[in-house]
Design a protein around this motif. Structure first.
Motif, PDB file in Angstrom:
ATOM      1  N   LYS A  47     -50.157  53.841  56.135  1.00 42.36           N
ATOM      2  CA  LYS A  47     -51.337  54.715  56.224  1.00 42.36           C
ATOM      3  C   LYS A  47     -52.229  54.572  54.992  1.00 42.36           C
ATOM      4  O   LYS A  47     -53.443  54.576  55.112  1.00 42.36           O
ATOM      5  CB  LYS A  47     -50.910  56.174  56.424  1.00 42.36           C
ATOM      6  CG  LYS A  47     -50.350  56.428  57.820  1.00 42.36           C
ATOM      7  CD  LYS A  47     -50.024  57.872  58.031  1.00 42.36           C
ATOM      8  CE  LYS A  47     -48.683  58.161  57.431  1.00 42.36           C
ATOM      9  NZ  LYS A  47     -48.157  59.479  57.741  1.00 42.36           N
ATOM     10  N   LEU A 105     -46.640  51.515  66.177  1.00 48.85           N
ATOM     11  CA  LEU A 105     -47.288  52.477  65.287  1.00 48.85           C
ATOM     12  C   LEU A 105     -47.226  53.888  65.859  1.00 48.85           C
ATOM     13  O   LEU A 105     -47.239  54.074  67.077  1.00 48.85           O
ATOM     14  CB  LEU A 105     -48.758  52.088  65.070  1.00 48.85           C
ATOM     15  CG  LEU A 105     -49.045  50.724  64.461  1.00 48.85           C
ATOM     16  CD1 LEU A 105     -50.544  50.547  64.288  1.00 48.85           C
ATOM     17  CD2 LEU A 105     -48.309  50.528  63.155  1.00 48.85           C
ATOM     18  N   LYS A 162     -56.304  52.519  54.682  1.00 46.62           N
ATOM     19  CA  LYS A 162     -57.478  53.174  54.100  1.00 46.62           C
ATOM     20  C   LYS A 162     -58.096  52.351  52.970  1.00 46.62           C
ATOM     21  O   LYS A 162     -59.058  52.782  52.344  1.00 46.62           O
ATOM     22  CB  LYS A 162     -57.085  54.569  53.575  1.00 46.62           C
ATOM     23  CG  LYS A 162     -56.647  55.505  54.683  1.00 46.62           C
ATOM     24  CD  LYS A 162     -56.193  56.829  54.132  1.00 46.62           C
ATOM     25  CE  LYS A 162     -55.697  57.740  55.239  1.00 46.62           C
ATOM     26  NZ  LYS A 162     -55.218  59.031  54.733  1.00 46.62           N
ATOM     27  N   TRP A 164     -62.513  58.263  55.637  1.00 42.03           N
ATOM     28  CA  TRP A 164     -61.139  58.645  55.325  1.00 42.03           C
ATOM     29  C   TRP A 164     -61.106  59.209  53.965  1.00 42.03           C
ATOM     30  O   TRP A 164     -61.115  59.053  52.978  1.00 42.03           O
ATOM     31  CB  TRP A 164     -60.162  57.473  55.456  1.00 42.03           C
ATOM     32  CG  TRP A 164     -60.152  56.921  56.827  1.00 42.03           C
ATOM     33  CD1 TRP A 164     -60.573  55.679  57.206  1.00 42.03           C
ATOM     34  CD2 TRP A 164     -59.760  57.556  58.025  1.00 42.03           C
ATOM     35  NE1 TRP A 164     -60.442  55.520  58.541  1.00 42.03           N
ATOM     36  CE2 TRP A 164     -59.942  56.661  59.093  1.00 42.03           C
ATOM     37  CE3 TRP A 164     -59.260  58.813  58.332  1.00 42.03           C
ATOM     38  CZ2 TRP A 164     -59.644  56.957  60.402  1.00 42.03           C
ATOM     39  CZ3 TRP A 164     -58.978  59.108  59.652  1.00 42.03           C
ATOM     40  CH2 TRP A 164     -59.155  58.203  60.656  1.00 42.03           C
ATOM     41  N   LEU A 218     -55.896  55.170  62.591  1.00 48.21           N
ATOM     42  CA  LEU A 218     -56.438  54.429  61.451  1.00 48.21           C
ATOM     43  C   LEU A 218     -56.715  52.974  61.826  1.00 48.21           C
ATOM     44  O   LEU A 218     -57.765  52.420  61.477  1.00 48.21           O
ATOM     45  CB  LEU A 218     -55.471  54.503  60.266  1.00 48.21           C
ATOM     46  CG  LEU A 218     -55.313  55.871  59.621  1.00 48.21           C
ATOM     47  CD1 LEU A 218     -54.117  55.882  58.684  1.00 48.21           C
ATOM     48  CD2 LEU A 218     -56.576  56.260  58.889  1.00 48.21           C
ATOM     49  N   GLU A 243     -50.929  58.629  64.235  1.00 50.40           N
ATOM     50  CA  GLU A 243     -51.825  58.632  63.078  1.00 50.40           C
ATOM     51  C   GLU A 243     -52.156  57.204  62.641  1.00 50.40           C
ATOM     52  O   GLU A 243     -53.299  56.887  62.301  1.00 50.40           O
ATOM     53  CB  GLU A 243     -51.208  59.412  61.922  1.00 50.40           C
ATOM     54  CG  GLU A 243     -52.158  59.605  60.772  1.00 50.40           C
ATOM     55  CD  GLU A 243     -51.567  60.471  59.670  1.00 50.40           C
ATOM     56  OE1 GLU A 243     -52.225  60.570  58.621  1.00 50.40           O
ATOM     57  OE2 GLU A 243     -50.481  61.026  59.837  1.00 50.40           O
ATOM     58  N   GLU A 244     -51.156  56.333  62.648  1.00 56.80           N
ATOM     59  CA  GLU A 244     -51.376  54.938  62.274  1.00 56.80           C
ATOM     60  C   GLU A 244     -52.282  54.231  63.280  1.00 56.80           C
ATOM     61  O   GLU A 244     -53.157  53.447  62.893  1.00 56.80           O
ATOM     62  CB  GLU A 244     -50.040  54.202  62.159  1.00 56.80           C
ATOM     63  CG  GLU A 244     -49.181  54.697  61.017  1.00 56.80           C
ATOM     64  CD  GLU A 244     -47.737  54.286  61.111  1.00 56.80           C
ATOM     65  OE1 GLU A 244     -47.054  54.317  60.081  1.00 56.80           O
ATOM     66  OE2 GLU A 244     -47.265  53.930  62.218  1.00 56.80           O
TER      67      GLU A 244
END
Length: 74
Positions: free
Chosen positions: A15, A54, A19, A74, A61, A57-58
């Motif tokens: 994660k 994944l 970003k 982010w 992203l 949340e992954e």
């Protein structure tokens, strides 16, 4: 899933890596999955096999990179 190849980043840091534009740029340029280092990565620097593993949340992203938004916001 942790890591298939110890050269990839630890799963618990994915994660954070998703970003970081420079990390993604290098993975895509080298065509090496962030997690397992396999070839044929998507715009998020993740291969198809790892992408299927994944969590929600992954995926969110990674999909930001795949849609062209990248790490913006982010």
């Amino acid at each position: 899933m942790d890591r298939i190849n110890s050269e990839g980043i630890p799963r618990d840091l994915l994660k954070v890596a998703l970003k970081e534009p420079e990390i993604i740029r290098v993975a895509v340029k080298n065509d090496a999955c962030l997690l397992c280092r396999n070839r044929k990565v998507n715009e998020a620097g993740i291969c198809q096999v790892c992408f299927t593993m994944l969590n929600d949340e992954e995926v969110k992203l990674a999909e930001a990179w795949m849609s062209g938004r990248g790490a913006v916001g982010w």
